[in-house]
Design a protein around this motif. Structure first.
Motif, mmCIF file in Angstrom:
data_model
loop_
_atom_site.group_PDB
_atom_site.id
_atom_site.type_symbol
_atom_site.label_atom_id
_atom_site.label_comp_id
_atom_site.label_asym_id
_atom_site.label_seq_id
_atom_site.Cartn_x
_atom_site.Cartn_y
_atom_site.Cartn_z
ATOM 1 N N HIS A 272 23.091 117.063 78.458
ATOM 2 C CA HIS A 272 22.649 118.423 78.772
ATOM 3 C C HIS A 272 21.881 119.032 77.595
ATOM 4 N N LEU A 273 21.064 118.203 76.950
ATOM 5 C CA LEU A 273 20.268 118.650 75.808
ATOM 6 C C LEU A 273 19.058 117.730 75.675
ATOM 7 N N ALA A 274 17.869 118.303 75.764
ATOM 8 C CA ALA A 274 16.655 117.497 75.632
ATOM 9 C C ALA A 274 16.422 117.145 74.165
ATOM 10 N N CYS A 275 16.069 115.889 73.917
ATOM 11 C CA CYS A 275 15.716 115.477 72.558
ATOM 12 C C CYS A 275 14.882 114.207 72.621
ATOM 13 N N ALA B 179 29.738 123.481 78.273
ATOM 14 C CA ALA B 179 29.735 122.064 78.648
ATOM 15 C C ALA B 179 28.456 121.357 78.221
ATOM 16 N N ASN B 180 27.560 122.063 77.544
ATOM 17 C CA ASN B 180 26.263 121.498 77.175
ATOM 18 C C ASN B 180 26.260 120.997 75.733
ATOM 19 N N GLY B 181 25.439 119.967 75.483
ATOM 20 C CA GLY B 181 25.303 119.422 74.145
ATOM 21 C C GLY B 181 24.601 120.390 73.200
ATOM 22 N N ARG B 182 24.857 120.194 71.915
ATOM 23 C CA ARG B 182 24.246 120.976 70.859
ATOM 24 C C ARG B 182 23.735 120.022 69.782
ATOM 25 N N PRO B 183 22.664 120.391 69.073
ATOM 26 C CA PRO B 183 22.190 119.514 67.994
ATOM 27 C C PRO B 183 23.270 119.178 66.977
ATOM 28 N N GLU B 184 24.186 120.111 66.711
ATOM 29 C CA GLU B 184 25.224 119.850 65.715
ATOM 30 C C GLU B 184 26.247 118.821 66.177
ATOM 31 N N GLY C 74 14.988 119.800 71.884
ATOM 32 C CA GLY C 74 14.442 120.891 72.672
ATOM 33 C C GLY C 74 15.389 122.080 72.643
ATOM 34 N N PRO C 75 15.131 123.092 73.450
ATOM 35 C CA PRO C 75 15.976 124.295 73.456
ATOM 36 C C PRO C 75 17.358 123.989 74.033
ATOM 37 N N ILE C 76 18.378 124.712 73.576
ATOM 38 C CA ILE C 76 19.726 124.534 74.107
ATOM 39 C C ILE C 76 19.889 125.361 75.376
#
Length: 389
Positions: A265-268, A301-306, A336-338
């Protein structure tokens, strides 16, 4: 109160009722994909990296299974069939070719086998029920004729494609001593994937691998300690498979493999290079592109860069070539944006010749609402900037 995703505004009416069709919040991303296709043309394929439906609850919320009728295999199968049928009834149609992989939410959240006897049996039933329902659904219609597995090989023009199943063939990682030898896929699937990469290396073509599990970046827990891989549900949570895959890219000198995934759930996007430490000529550049969610209404429930390791490289060992060797992987990651619903577009540029490195793909995250685009990488550069779609 918890669902922050707006209902999309559909600008067309049903031809029979002359009324707007019933649309849910998840259709906002499909509308965005429709707009993109109207401007750029129908893509060569729509790729879906798992979680086509959610049969399980998200942190106990919105559980599609009731305690009265959703726990037996028969009733669970009926609910699965209903969920797939509901997904097919979206009023926003996207005609074209589709390739889909399977992941955990078609079965159960973060599904993997267990060493505990009773739990192992229950998990086996969950997997079999989910697998059978998937094969009965339209989601499985895209597979080549005669395919009896959830993984398969295909082609998009000159691009060889391997659609992987990194979920249902996982081996047990319990006890912790089993972590180093557990595999994320069966030997048969691994051999098929290796053959696809070897053929791409021989022909000089850029292969594409689609699966639910993210390849890179590694989870922070994995980078902090080897046992931390037990807390990862991705490729790095299965070090033997993860390291052998990277080593295979280097040993075969696979030209510019593109890994596409979607579970966090996080674009990268990651631009990486792997090489053997005692023979740098054994190396390969590749990319790992991860799509954010089409619909992820719960930020917790979404991913984070950290959640991921902030690293420029790491070393590892593998005996995939027959002898124990050391390898180094270097990488650059951009996020990408969270908490953003949307989709990723990927444009591959053909190689001009075998002597020229595979050009960097053009990768853009398209937020559904508010409409905006975030270029993650392009042949000319690497990084994020936003623009109104």
């Amino acid at each position: 109160m918890l669902d922050r995703t707006p209902v999309p505004t559909l600008r067309w009416k049903h031809p029979l009722t002359d009324r707007p069709p019933a649309a849910g919040p998840a259709d906002a991303t499909r509308e965005a994909m429709q707009r993109w296709a109207s401007m750029h043309g129908t893509p060569d394929a729509y790729l879906w990296a798992g979680d086509w439906i959610y049969i399980d609850a998200t942190a106990g919320l919105f559980d599609p299974l009731s305690h009265e009728d959703g726990r037996s295999p028969r009733s669970r199968a009926a609910i699965l069939d209903s969920a797939y049928a509901d997904a097919d009834r979206s009023p926003v149609k996207l005609p074209g070719r589709w390739l889909r992989s399977v992941d955990d939410h078609e079965i159960d959240d973060n599904w993997e086998p267990s060493a505990h006897a009773k739990r192992r049996t229950a998990l086996h039933i969950l997997r079999q029920t989910g697998r059978d329902a998937y094969l009965r659904s339209s989601a499985a219609d895209h597979r080549p004729a005669g395919t009896n597995t959830l993984w398969f090989t295909d082609r998009l023009g000159d691009v060889p494609v391997f659609v992987a199943d990194t979920r249902t063939e996982r081996e047990c990682r319990e006890p912790a001593s089993a972590l180093e030898r557990a595999r994320i896929m069966s030997d048969m699937q691994w051999q098929a994937l290796s053959n696809t990469l070897a053929e791409a290396a021989r022909s000089g073509s850029t292969p594409l691998v689609l699966c639910g599990s993210i390849l890179l970046p590694r989870r922070l827990t994995t980078a902090q300690h080897p046992r931390g891989a037990l807390r990862s549900d991705a490729w790095d949570g299965y070090p033997a498979s993860f390291h052998d895959l990277l080593a295979t890219l280097a040993e075969l000198c696979v030209p510019g493999c593109l890994f596409l995934s979607g579970d966090e759930h996080l674009a990268c996007a990651v631009e990486a290079r792997v090489e053997r430490t005692d023979d740098p000529a054994r190396s390969a550049a590749f990319w790992s592109v991860h799509a954010g969610a089409a619909y992820a209404p719960y930020p917790f429930a979404n991913g984070r860069p950290e959640h991921f390791a902030d690293e420029s490289g790491f070393e590892f060992g593998s005996a995939v070539c027959g002898l124990p060797r050391r390898y180094r992987c270097t990488l650059t990651t951009v996020f990408g944006p969270i908490d953003s619903d949307g989709f990723i577009s990927v444009e591959l540029t053909p190689r001009r010749s075998a002597a020229v490195p595979a050009p960097r793909p053009r990768v853009v995250w398209h937020a559904a609402y508010p409409p905006a685009s975030y270029p993650l990488m392009s042949p000319a550069g690497f990084g994020v900037r936003s623009s109104t779609a």
